[in-house]
Motif scaffolding. Structure first.
Motif, PDB file in Angstrom:
ATOM      1  N   ASP A   1      -8.252   7.750   0.226  1.00 32.99           N
ATOM      2  CA  ASP A   1      -9.027   8.753  -0.507  1.00 32.99           C
ATOM      3  C   ASP A   1      -8.149   9.730  -1.275  1.00 32.99           C
ATOM      4  O   ASP A   1      -8.609  10.429  -2.174  1.00 32.99           O
ATOM      5  N   GLN A   2      -6.842   9.771  -0.948  1.00 33.39           N
ATOM      6  CA  GLN A   2      -5.915  10.663  -1.647  1.00 33.39           C
ATOM      7  C   GLN A   2      -5.037   9.916  -2.651  1.00 33.39           C
ATOM      8  O   GLN A   2      -4.072  10.484  -3.164  1.00 33.39           O
TER       9      GLN A   2
ATOM     10  N   TYR B  94     -10.145   1.407  -5.284  1.00 30.31           N
ATOM     11  CA  TYR B  94      -9.399   1.412  -4.031  1.00 30.31           C
ATOM     12  C   TYR B  94      -9.868   2.532  -3.104  1.00 30.31           C
ATOM     13  O   TYR B  94      -9.930   2.362  -1.890  1.00 30.31           O
ATOM     14  N   LYS B  95     -10.175   3.678  -3.680  1.00 32.14           N
ATOM     15  CA  LYS B  95     -10.648   4.811  -2.870  1.00 32.14           C
ATOM     16  C   LYS B  95     -11.978   4.475  -2.194  1.00 32.14           C
ATOM     17  O   LYS B  95     -12.251   4.933  -1.077  1.00 32.14           O
ATOM     18  N   GLU B  96     -12.800   3.652  -2.862  1.00 27.46           N
ATOM     19  CA  GLU B  96     -14.096   3.278  -2.286  1.00 27.46           C
ATOM     20  C   GLU B  96     -13.960   2.129  -1.283  1.00 27.46           C
ATOM     21  O   GLU B  96     -14.684   2.081  -0.288  1.00 27.46           O
ATOM     22  N   ILE B  97     -13.033   1.217  -1.544  1.00 27.12           N
ATOM     23  CA  ILE B  97     -12.879   0.048  -0.667  1.00 27.12           C
ATOM     24  C   ILE B  97     -12.108   0.402   0.597  1.00 27.12           C
ATOM     25  O   ILE B  97     -12.487   0.000   1.710  1.00 27.12           O
ATOM     26  N   PHE B  98     -11.033   1.174   0.446  1.00 22.32           N
ATOM     27  CA  PHE B  98     -10.146   1.489   1.574  1.00 22.32           C
ATOM     28  C   PHE B  98     -10.332   2.939   2.001  1.00 22.32           C
ATOM     29  O   PHE B  98     -10.081   3.862   1.236  1.00 22.32           O
ATOM     30  N   LYS B  99     -10.732   3.116   3.246  1.00 19.43           N
ATOM     31  CA  LYS B  99     -11.050   4.456   3.744  1.00 19.43           C
ATOM     32  C   LYS B  99      -9.812   5.336   3.882  1.00 19.43           C
ATOM     33  O   LYS B  99      -9.923   6.564   3.936  1.00 19.43           O
ATOM     34  N   ASP B 100      -8.632   4.741   3.960  1.00 19.24           N
ATOM     35  CA  ASP B 100      -7.408   5.531   4.121  1.00 19.24           C
ATOM     36  C   ASP B 100      -6.727   5.832   2.790  1.00 19.24           C
ATOM     37  O   ASP B 100      -5.593   6.293   2.760  1.00 19.24           O
TER      38      ASP B 100
ATOM     39  N   ASP C  35     -19.371  -5.203  -1.325  1.00 24.48           N
ATOM     40  CA  ASP C  35     -19.253  -4.211  -2.411  1.00 24.48           C
ATOM     41  C   ASP C  35     -19.203  -4.967  -3.737  1.00 24.48           C
ATOM     42  O   ASP C  35     -18.139  -5.241  -4.291  1.00 24.48           O
TER      43      ASP C  35
ATOM     44  N   LYS D   1       0.819  -1.224   0.000  1.00 23.32           N
ATOM     45  CA  LYS D   1       0.000   0.000   0.000  1.00 23.32           C
ATOM     46  C   LYS D   1       0.852   1.273   0.000  1.00 23.32           C
ATOM     47  O   LYS D   1       0.428   2.315  -0.499  1.00 23.32           O
TER      48      LYS D   1
END
Length: 564
Positions: free
Chosen positions: A415-416, A407-413, A378, A353
Motif C-alpha cells: 500500500d506504500q 499492485y497496491k490493490e492486489i498485494f496487501k503489503d 480481480d 518485490k
C-alpha cells in the motif's frame, strides 16, 4: 563300470529293452535245465554265496554244503570245488549258441563310439545283462554294494550328522533372529518409499550361514489385504518408470549402509537420482540423502536437471544455502557455475518485490501479479496487466502508475509502493529494457527477470507484426484467450509462402509463453533457455517489424509518385 547319463539314456531306449527282454527269456529257459541254478537262484546269486563263504572261512572250518543236483544231493567240501561247479554251470549257459546270437544283436545296438567302454564291459561281464531289465533296481544294488564296502565311513558320517543336528539348529535359530545388513536395507526401503509392493528376504539363514546373496521376494497386497508373491521379471514389466527406478535404489542403499556401518570416508555423487519419481518418492529419497549428509563420514555432491528437485534439496538438505549450491549457466561460448542465492531461487518474486524500481524486476513481476489477480478473481487488474503482456487496444496507453495502482490493490503489503517515472508508458519501458539487455554481451547469473522481460518484449513485437500483417481488426477483437497462438494460426493460413517469417514466429510460440506465465512448476523451460537465444529471437522479430514498416513506406511513396 560307471553308468553315466548317456549309458542310462541308451539302456532306456525301446529297441535295446526289447533285445534285453529276449536275452532274459532265453537265459531263463536255459537256467531251468541247469543242474542246480534257478531263476530265483541264478549264477549271480551263486557267485555271491561262494564269495561270502570264502570270505568268512566257511570251508577252512571244515564245513561242507549239500547241492541239489537235479534231485541228487551232492556234498561240496571246498571253496575251489564250489567255484569250479558254479563256473562250469555259468559258462554252459552263457556259451549257449542261441544266447550268444542275441548277445551279438545287443552288441550291434551299442557299437556307438561313445558307448564303447560299456560294450567292452559287457563282453567281459555278460551276466550283467540280466540285471539291465530293471535299471533302477540295478542302481540300488550298486549303491548298497558301495555302502557295504565303505560301511565304516558311512556310519561315521551318519554319527557326525546326528551329533551336529542340535548345534546346527541353534545356529540357524540365531541366524534367523539376527538382523542382517540386507534386512536392514529392506526395512529402509519398505519404510521410506511408496511403491505397490513390499520387499521380503526369503533366504535369511542361508545368507548368514553360507554367505549367499540375499533372495528378495516381492509381495503385492490388494485392497482386501490379500498378498501374493511375484517374480522380479513380472514386477519390472508392470511397474512405472519411477517405481522401477525406486527398486534399483535397493543396491545403492545397501552399499551406502555398509559404508556407514564401517565408518568409511565416502564422497557420494548423486546424478539425477529422482528422475521420473512421483512427489512422494522424490521427497523420500531427499529425506534419505539428508540423513546421509548428517553422517560425519559422508560428503554429498548432488547433480540434477530437475529444478523442483534442486529447490527442495536446498530447503531440506543444504545447511549453508548461500555458499554450497550452484547452477550451471550456459553462455555463448562457455559454461559458468554460479551461486544464485537461496532466497532468489525459492522465491524470486519475493526478491523482486524489494526493488520494483529496478525496471527489469518490475516488468518481470507483472506475470506473477497477473496470476495472483486471476486467482483472487480481480478481473479489472487481471485485464489491465494482460494488456501489458499482450498487444491490446489499450496497451499503448498504460503507464507505470497504472502498474503501481494495480499492485497496491492486489498485494496487501504494497500500500506504500511508489514507482519511479509514473507517467512513462509501460510499453516504452519494456522495449527500452529489452534493448538495454540486448546490448549486454555476457551473462552473469540465472537472470530469470532478464529472460522474462526479453520474452515479454519479443511476444508483444510478434503480435504487433502479425496484427499489422493480418489487418483484420474484427478478427483480433474477438480473441479472448491464447492470443499469440490464434494470431499465428491465422498468419500461417494467410501468408503460407512467407517461410522465414513463419519459422521465426513459430519459435516465439514455442519459447516465450511458459516464461511469461511463470509459476513454481514452470521454472525449467526458462532455465533451459540461454539469455542469448532469447536476445537473438528478439532481434529477429524486431527485424520483421522493421522490414514490414519499410515495405509499407515504399508502397506509400510509390502510390504518391503515381498520383503526381
Amino acid at each position: 563300470m560307471v553308468f553315466d547319463e548317456k549309458v542310462i539314456e541308451f539302456l532306456s531306449t525301446g529297441d535295446f529293452k526289447y533285445q534285453i527282454k529276449q536275452y532274459i527269456e532265453k537265459y531263463n529257459d536255459l537256467i531251468k535245465n541247469s543242474n542246480f541254478l534257478r531263476k530265483e537262484f541264478n549264477h549271480y546269486h551263486a557267485t555271491t554265496v561262494q564269495k561270502n563263504l570264502l570270505d568268512n572261512g566257511f570251508f577252512k572250518a571244515e564245513h561242507t554244503i549239500n547241492m541239489n543236483m537235479k534231485g541228487v544231493k551232492t556234498e561240496i567240501t571246498s571253496a575251489s570245488e564250489l567255484s569250479k561247479l558254479i563256473d562250469e554251470e555259468k559258462n554252459k549257459i552263457l556259451s549257449d549258441i542261441h544266447l550268444q546270437k542275441i548277445f551279438q544283436t545287443i552288441d550291434k545296438k551299442i557299437s556307438n563310439a561313445q558307448l564303447r567302454e560299456f560294450r567292452d564291459y559287457l563282453f567281459e561281464n555278460q551276466d550283467l545283462l540280466i540285471e539291465l531289465e530293471n535299471i533302477q533296481n540295478l542302481k540300488k544294488k550298486v549303491w548298497l554294494s558301495y555302502l557295504q564296502q565303505h560301511s565304516i565311513l558311512y556310519f561315521n558320517l551318519i554319527k557326525e550328522y546326528k551329533d551336529g543336528q542340535v548345534e546346527l539348529k541353534k545356529i540357524i535359530k540365531q541366524a534367523n533372529e539376527e538382523k542382517t545388513d540386507w534386512e536392514n536395507v529392506i526395512d529402509i526401503f519398505n519404510r521410506r518409499f511408496y511403491v505397490p509392493y513390499t520387499l521380503r528376504m526369503s533366504n535369511k539363514s542361508d545368507s548368514v550361514l553360507r554367505d549367499e546373496a540375499p533372495s528378495v521376494e516381492y509381495v503385492f497386497k490388494d485392497r482386501d489385504e490379500n498378498s501374493e508373491t511375484v517374480s522380479e521379471e513380472i514386477l519390472l514389466s508392470i511397474l512405472s518408470q519411477g517405481e522401477t527406478r525406486a527398486l534399483y535404489l535397493l543396491n545403492i542403499i545397501f552399499e551406502i549402509e555398509c559404508r556407514r556401518k564401517q565408518g568409511l570416508q565416502t564422497l557420494l555423487v548423486i546424478d539425477d537420482i529422482a528422475d521420473s519419481f512421483d512427489y512422494k518418492n522424490k521427497y523420500a529419497i531427499i529425506e534419505y540423502l539428508k540423513e546421509i549428509s548428517d553422517s560425519e563420514n559422508f560428503s554429498l555432491v548432488i547433480l540434477t536437471h530437475n529444478f523442483d528437485f534442486y529447490r527442495t534439496v536446498q530447503d531440506r538438505i543444504n545447511t549453508d544455502k548461500f555458499t554450497q549450491s550452484y547452477m550451471a549457466v550456459r553462455n555463448v561460448d562457455s559454461i559458468n557455475l554460479i551461486n544464485p542465492g537461496y532466497k532468489y531461487i525459492s522465491n524470486p518474486f519475493g526478491n523482486w518485490k524489494k526493488d520494483l524500481n529496478d525496471k527489469v524486476k518490475l516488468i518481470a513481476s507483472i506475470s506473477f501479479a497477473r496470476n495472483i489477480a486471476e486467482y483472487v478473481g480481480d478481473k479489472v487488474n487481471f485485464n489491465k496487466l494482460t494488456s501489458i503482456l499482450h498487444k491490446k487496444d489499450n496497451s499503448g496507453t498504460l503507464l507505470i502508475k497504472d502498474i503501481e495502482s494495480s499492485y497496491k490493490e492486489i498485494f496487501k503489503d504494497m500500500d506504500q509502493l511508489v514507482l519511479n517515472d509514473p507517467d512513462k508508458y509501460v510499453l516504452d519501458v519494456i522495449f527500452e529494457v529489452a534493448e538495454q539487455l540486448c546490448g549486454e554481451s555476457t551473462e552473469t547469473g540465472l537472470n530469470l527477470e532478464n529472460k522474462i522481460v526479453l520474452s515479454i518484449a519479443t511476444r508483444i513485437n510478434a503480435e504487433i507484426y502479425m496484427i499489422s500483417k493480418i489487418h483484420d481488426p474484427s478478427f483480433v477483437s474477438k480473441i479472448k484467450s491464447n492470443q499469440t497462438g490464434k494470431l499465428f494460426g491465422r498468419f500461417k493460413n494467410d501468408f503460407s509462402n512467407e517461410a522465414e517469417s513463419i519459422k521465426i514466429l513459430e519459435k516465439v510460440n514455442l519459447m516465450t509463453p511458459e516464461n511469461i506465465h511463470l509459476n513454481s512448476f514452470m521454472f525449467e523451460p526458462i532455465l533451459d533457455l540461454t539469455e542469448h537465444h532469447l536476445k537473438d529471437l528478439y532481434v529477429n522479430v524486431k527485424r520483421l517489424i522493421i522490414s514490414e514498416e519499410q515495405s509499407e513506406m515504399f508502397a506509400a511513396t510509390t502510390t504518391e509518385s503515381y498520383d503526381h
